[in-house]
Structure formats: structure tokens, C-alpha cells
Design an enzyme around this catalytic site. Structure first.
Site, PDB file in Angstrom:
ATOM      1  N   PRO A 178       0.787  -1.234   0.000  1.00 50.41           N
ATOM      2  CA  PRO A 178       0.000   0.000   0.000  1.00 50.41           C
ATOM      3  C   PRO A 178       0.815   1.277   0.000  1.00 50.41           C
ATOM      4  O   PRO A 178       1.851   1.361   0.665  1.00 50.41           O
ATOM      5  CB  PRO A 178      -0.801  -0.099   1.310  1.00 50.41           C
ATOM      6  CG  PRO A 178      -0.815  -1.537   1.657  1.00 50.41           C
ATOM      7  CD  PRO A 178       0.411  -2.140   1.085  1.00 50.41           C
ATOM      8  N   ASN A 179       0.316   2.236  -0.754  1.00 50.81           N
ATOM      9  CA  ASN A 179       0.841   3.610  -0.823  1.00 50.81           C
ATOM     10  C   ASN A 179       2.166   3.743  -1.570  1.00 50.81           C
ATOM     11  O   ASN A 179       2.689   4.851  -1.709  1.00 50.81           O
ATOM     12  CB  ASN A 179       0.987   4.218   0.588  1.00 50.81           C
ATOM     13  CG  ASN A 179      -0.346   4.351   1.280  1.00 50.81           C
ATOM     14  OD1 ASN A 179      -1.259   4.955   0.727  1.00 50.81           O
ATOM     15  ND2 ASN A 179      -0.484   3.778   2.456  1.00 50.81           N
ATOM     16  N   ALA A 229       2.939  -0.521   4.907  1.00 45.79           N
ATOM     17  CA  ALA A 229       2.459  -0.626   6.295  1.00 45.79           C
ATOM     18  C   ALA A 229       2.007  -2.041   6.656  1.00 45.79           C
ATOM     19  O   ALA A 229       1.936  -2.382   7.843  1.00 45.79           O
ATOM     20  CB  ALA A 229       1.326   0.367   6.530  1.00 45.79           C
ATOM     21  N   GLU A 288      12.955  -8.702   2.203  1.00 47.46           N
ATOM     22  CA  GLU A 288      12.085  -7.577   2.590  1.00 47.46           C
ATOM     23  C   GLU A 288      12.853  -6.276   2.379  1.00 47.46           C
ATOM     24  O   GLU A 288      14.009  -6.165   2.796  1.00 47.46           O
ATOM     25  CB  GLU A 288      11.735  -7.766   4.072  1.00 47.46           C
ATOM     26  CG  GLU A 288      10.864  -6.693   4.673  1.00 47.46           C
ATOM     27  CD  GLU A 288      10.612  -6.961   6.172  1.00 47.46           C
ATOM     28  OE1 GLU A 288      10.952  -8.057   6.681  1.00 47.46           O
ATOM     29  OE2 GLU A 288      10.088  -6.050   6.834  1.00 47.46           O
ATOM     30  N   ASN A 310       8.389  -4.987  -0.726  1.00 51.89           N
ATOM     31  CA  ASN A 310       8.215  -3.910   0.241  1.00 51.89           C
ATOM     32  C   ASN A 310       6.737  -3.924   0.607  1.00 51.89           C
ATOM     33  O   ASN A 310       5.900  -3.468  -0.174  1.00 51.89           O
ATOM     34  CB  ASN A 310       8.607  -2.553  -0.337  1.00 51.89           C
ATOM     35  CG  ASN A 310       8.478  -1.449   0.707  1.00 51.89           C
ATOM     36  OD1 ASN A 310       7.860  -1.641   1.758  1.00 51.89           O
ATOM     37  ND2 ASN A 310       9.057  -0.295   0.421  1.00 51.89           N
ATOM     38  N   ARG A 365      12.876   4.820  13.134  1.00 51.00           N
ATOM     39  CA  ARG A 365      11.654   5.628  13.101  1.00 51.00           C
ATOM     40  C   ARG A 365      10.775   5.296  14.310  1.00 51.00           C
ATOM     41  O   ARG A 365      11.295   4.897  15.346  1.00 51.00           O
ATOM     42  CB  ARG A 365      10.944   5.401  11.761  1.00 51.00           C
ATOM     43  CG  ARG A 365      11.818   5.819  10.562  1.00 51.00           C
ATOM     44  CD  ARG A 365      11.106   5.646   9.250  1.00 51.00           C
ATOM     45  NE  ARG A 365       9.947   6.520   9.152  1.00 51.00           N
ATOM     46  CZ  ARG A 365       8.974   6.354   8.238  1.00 51.00           C
ATOM     47  NH1 ARG A 365       9.047   5.355   7.376  1.00 51.00           N
ATOM     48  NH2 ARG A 365       7.956   7.194   8.201  1.00 51.00           N
ATOM     49  N   TYR A 377      10.839   9.036   1.803  1.00 54.28           N
ATOM     50  CA  TYR A 377      10.838   7.927   0.849  1.00 54.28           C
ATOM     51  C   TYR A 377      11.546   8.253  -0.466  1.00 54.28           C
ATOM     52  O   TYR A 377      11.657   7.387  -1.337  1.00 54.28           O
ATOM     53  CB  TYR A 377       9.393   7.479   0.591  1.00 54.28           C
ATOM     54  CG  TYR A 377       8.712   6.990   1.851  1.00 54.28           C
ATOM     55  CD1 TYR A 377       9.199   5.890   2.541  1.00 54.28           C
ATOM     56  CD2 TYR A 377       7.591   7.641   2.369  1.00 54.28           C
ATOM     57  CE1 TYR A 377       8.600   5.441   3.707  1.00 54.28           C
ATOM     58  CE2 TYR A 377       6.973   7.199   3.531  1.00 54.28           C
ATOM     59  CZ  TYR A 377       7.484   6.096   4.201  1.00 54.28           C
ATOM     60  OH  TYR A 377       6.885   5.648   5.355  1.00 54.28           O
ATOM     61  N   ARG A 381       4.944  11.029  -2.179  1.00 57.00           N
ATOM     62  CA  ARG A 381       4.611  10.750  -0.785  1.00 57.00           C
ATOM     63  C   ARG A 381       5.823  11.000   0.108  1.00 57.00           C
ATOM     64  O   ARG A 381       6.834  10.310  -0.007  1.00 57.00           O
ATOM     65  CB  ARG A 381       4.211   9.273  -0.679  1.00 57.00           C
ATOM     66  CG  ARG A 381       3.961   8.793   0.713  1.00 57.00           C
ATOM     67  CD  ARG A 381       3.851   7.279   0.740  1.00 57.00           C
ATOM     68  NE  ARG A 381       3.627   6.809   2.084  1.00 57.00           N
ATOM     69  CZ  ARG A 381       3.898   5.574   2.483  1.00 57.00           C
ATOM     70  NH1 ARG A 381       4.397   4.690   1.632  1.00 57.00           N
ATOM     71  NH2 ARG A 381       3.683   5.222   3.717  1.00 57.00           N
ATOM     72  N   HIS A 385      12.746  -1.953   2.660  1.00 58.98           N
ATOM     73  CA  HIS A 385      12.120  -0.701   3.090  1.00 58.98           C
ATOM     74  C   HIS A 385      12.984   0.454   2.626  1.00 58.98           C
ATOM     75  O   HIS A 385      14.209   0.425   2.809  1.00 58.98           O
ATOM     76  CB  HIS A 385      11.940  -0.664   4.609  1.00 58.98           C
ATOM     77  CG  HIS A 385      11.038  -1.739   5.092  1.00 58.98           C
ATOM     78  ND1 HIS A 385       9.669  -1.675   4.903  1.00 58.98           N
ATOM     79  CD2 HIS A 385      11.289  -2.930   5.683  1.00 58.98           C
ATOM     80  CE1 HIS A 385       9.131  -2.787   5.384  1.00 58.98           C
ATOM     81  NE2 HIS A 385      10.093  -3.565   5.855  1.00 58.98           N
TER      82      HIS A 385
HETATM   83  C1  DQA Z   1       8.008   1.495   4.242  1.00 57.12           C
HETATM   84  C2  DQA Z   1       7.975   1.684   5.759  1.00 57.12           C
HETATM   85  C3  DQA Z   1       6.583   1.426   6.315  1.00 57.12           C
HETATM   86  O1  DQA Z   1       6.568   1.628   7.722  1.00 57.12           O
HETATM   87  C4  DQA Z   1       5.583   2.358   5.692  1.00 57.12           C
HETATM   88  O2  DQA Z   1       4.282   2.084   6.161  1.00 57.12           O
HETATM   89  C5  DQA Z   1       5.636   2.334   4.197  1.00 57.12           C
HETATM   90  C6  DQA Z   1       6.947   2.342   3.553  1.00 57.12           C
HETATM   91  C7  DQA Z   1       9.378   1.884   3.641  1.00 57.12           C
HETATM   92  O3  DQA Z   1       9.602   1.518   2.497  1.00 57.12           O
HETATM   93  O4  DQA Z   1      10.179   2.549   4.285  1.00 57.12           O
HETATM   94  O5  DQA Z   1       4.624   2.394   3.520  1.00 57.12           O
HETATM   95  O6  DQA Z   1       7.782   0.125   3.944  1.00 57.12           O
END
Ligand code: DQA
Length: 151
Positions: A9-10, A76, A97, A73, A106, A22, A17, A99
Site C-alpha cells: 500500500p501507498n 504498512a 524484505e 516492500n 523511526r 521515501y 509521498r 524498506h
Molecule cells: C516502508 C515503511 C513502512 O513503515 C511504511 O508504512 C511504508 C513504507 C518503507 O519503504 O520505508 O509504507 O515500507
């Protein structure tokens, strides 16, 4: 060699964003970068993004027995996505994984990953470049443990 690159998501709005967290690299630029590296490494890359956990689970089911590894990735979903975690485990191939941000530096809740226990490792904090590193690490791992590949 077939690898799934999954974005949660996102991540479709990358570049817009919170770029201070990011980065300014868009999803398309990120995917193009990873695709180019995959091609150079003779790897078929299947890219998928969804804002819905069930769609990510469905996508993993589609490739059950049909892929050699996963770079993901989870956004959330990292912190609470138990059905995604179970689907990654069920696919039973090495998972890396990724990020973009360093989740360990964080908020407290971001430090907890439901996904990590079913991965071979995490690449965090290196922005979009982390995906390329993750792919390289995944392929090196696969070559080490299963030199002949999937079939
Ligand atoms: C993320 C870190 C997550 O906590 C966050 O919700 C994201 C992006 C990152 O790539 O740093 O959507 O996965």
C-alpha cells in the site's frame, strides 16, 4: 529464474509521498531500475503493486510453485499483515524484505515486522537502490542454495 517484485500500500505514489522520507524516485523509475538489473542477470521479473492485502495474497497464490524468489516492500502491511506473512511462507521460496526508509530508526511500531520471520533478510534505509541490492542478494542466495534453479 523468475522473481516476483511486490509493492504494498501507498507505494504507487512514491515520489510524491513524503519525499524527505521515501525519496523522489517514482514507482515506475524504481521498477525500471530493478527490471534493467534483472535483465542483466538473466532473471524474469514480475512486478505487482497493490493497496490491498488480499490482492497481494492472490498474486502470491498465482505463482505458487512458479517462482524462485520474492522481493517485497509490504509498506504498512509489514507491521500487521498476517495473511500476507502466511502467503509468503506458503509460497516457500526465499523472500527479501525491502524498506526505503530505515524503519529501525523511526517510530517504535515501525520497528516491528510481521514479515521478517519468513524472509532471508531485510534491506532497509537505502531508498530505491535497496530494491536492486535486494534482487542481487536474493539471486546470490538462490544460486548458493539451489544452483540448478526452479526446475
Ligand atoms: C516502508 C515503511 C513502512 O513503515 C511504511 O508504512 C511504508 C513504507 C518503507 O519503504 O520505508 O509504507 O515500507
Amino acid at each position: 529464474m523468475r522473481v516476483l517484485l511486490l509493492h504494498g500500500p501507498n507505494l504507487n505514489i512514491l515520489g510524491k509521498r513524503k519525499p524527505e522520507v521515501y525519496g523522489y524516485t517514482t514507482m515506475k523509475q524504481t521498477n525500471d531500475m530493478v527490471r534493467a538489473r534483472a535483465e542483466a542477470l538473466n532473471c524474469e521479473l514480475i512486478v505487482f503493486q497493490s493497496n490491498h492485502e488480499g490482492e497481494l495474497v492472490d498474486h502470491l497464490h498465482r505463482y505458487l510453485g512458479e517462482c524462485d524468489g520474492v522481493v517485497i516492500n509490504p509498506g504498512a502491511l509489514t507491521h500487521y499483515g498476517l495473511s500476507l506473512r502466511d502467503a509468503l511462507e506458503a509460497v516457500d521460496v526465499p523472500v527479501v524484505e525491502v524498506h526505503l526508509s530505515n524503519i529501525h530508526a523511526r517510530e517504535e511500531w515501525r520497528r516491528i515486522s510481521m514479515i521478517s520471520p519468513v524472509t532471508i533478510g531485510q534491506v532497509v534505509g537505502f531508498g530505491a537502490r535497496g530494491y536492486v541490492a535486494a534482487l542481487e542478494l536474493l539471486l546470490a542466495h538462490i544460486a548458493e542454495v539451489r544452483p540448478a534453479g526452479r526446475t
